[in-house]
Design a protein around this motif. Sequence first.
Motif, PDB file in Angstrom:
ATOM      1  N   ARG A  34       0.841  -1.179   0.000  1.00 55.58           N
ATOM      2  CA  ARG A  34       0.000   0.000   0.000  1.00 55.58           C
ATOM      3  C   ARG A  34       0.882   1.238   0.000  1.00 55.58           C
ATOM      4  O   ARG A  34       1.693   1.425   0.920  1.00 55.58           O
ATOM      5  N   GLY A  49      -3.786   4.844 -11.911  1.00 58.71           N
ATOM      6  CA  GLY A  49      -5.169   5.088 -11.552  1.00 58.71           C
ATOM      7  C   GLY A  49      -5.310   6.487 -11.001  1.00 58.71           C
ATOM      8  O   GLY A  49      -4.333   7.091 -10.558  1.00 58.71           O
ATOM      9  N   THR A  65     -13.257   6.848  -9.701  1.00 59.16           N
ATOM     10  CA  THR A  65     -11.914   6.406 -10.069  1.00 59.16           C
ATOM     11  C   THR A  65     -11.882   5.863 -11.490  1.00 59.16           C
ATOM     12  O   THR A  65     -12.908   5.446 -12.043  1.00 59.16           O
ATOM     13  N   TYR A  67      -8.866   3.494 -13.997  1.00 59.36           N
ATOM     14  CA  TYR A  67      -7.610   2.758 -13.916  1.00 59.36           C
ATOM     15  C   TYR A  67      -7.094   2.381 -15.293  1.00 59.36           C
ATOM     16  O   TYR A  67      -7.869   2.198 -16.236  1.00 59.36           O
ATOM     17  N   LYS A  99      -6.563  -2.676 -13.391  1.00 60.70           N
ATOM     18  CA  LYS A  99      -7.949  -3.019 -13.080  1.00 60.70           C
ATOM     19  C   LYS A  99      -8.057  -4.384 -12.391  1.00 60.70           C
ATOM     20  O   LYS A  99      -7.448  -5.352 -12.837  1.00 60.70           O
ATOM     21  N   THR A 156      -6.269  -0.428  -6.221  1.00 63.55           N
ATOM     22  CA  THR A 156      -7.352   0.446  -5.794  1.00 63.55           C
ATOM     23  C   THR A 156      -6.794   1.780  -5.319  1.00 63.55           C
ATOM     24  O   THR A 156      -5.901   1.803  -4.464  1.00 63.55           O
ATOM     25  N   SER A 165      -7.642   5.288  -3.422  1.00 57.95           N
ATOM     26  CA  SER A 165      -8.602   5.861  -2.481  1.00 57.95           C
ATOM     27  C   SER A 165      -8.007   7.112  -1.867  1.00 57.95           C
ATOM     28  O   SER A 165      -6.811   7.376  -2.025  1.00 57.95           O
ATOM     29  N   GLU A 189      -3.602   0.872  -3.150  1.00 55.84           N
ATOM     30  CA  GLU A 189      -3.539  -0.502  -2.655  1.00 55.84           C
ATOM     31  C   GLU A 189      -3.253  -1.405  -3.846  1.00 55.84           C
ATOM     32  O   GLU A 189      -4.002  -1.406  -4.826  1.00 55.84           O
TER      33      GLU A 189
END
Length: 118
Positions: free
Chosen positions: A19, A49, A58, A60, A65, A69, A71, A82
């Motif tokens: 992360r 992304g 969002t 990507y 994909k 992720t 955020s 992530e």
Amino acid sequence: QVQLVESGGGLVQAGGSLRLSCAFSGTTDSISAMGWYRQAPGKQRELVGRIHSSSGMTNYADSAKGRFTVSRDSAKSTMYLEMNSLKPGDSAVYYCNVFDGRFSRLYWGQGTQVTVSS
């Protein structure tokens, strides 16, 4: 002015997770979009992304994909990436950026290295 600091990069085995964090400070109230990019040796920087600041929408790159992720935590002025099911091909320097919609300016962080071993 906006300052960005990435963290969380490192060495991970294929299939593992990481992360990344991007903490931003300064004049942040007019940031409209944020994103993650990466650049591998000998290759152009490419989008991973991005996220719209207010809506949280969002999008990507195809390569991200289903595995990555993006955020953000507005209260902490931090954006995250992530990354799961990492592959050696994901090895690169990862950069975050933010777009100031008021002044149409783009700011970049210094980058953090991600290395995925096979």
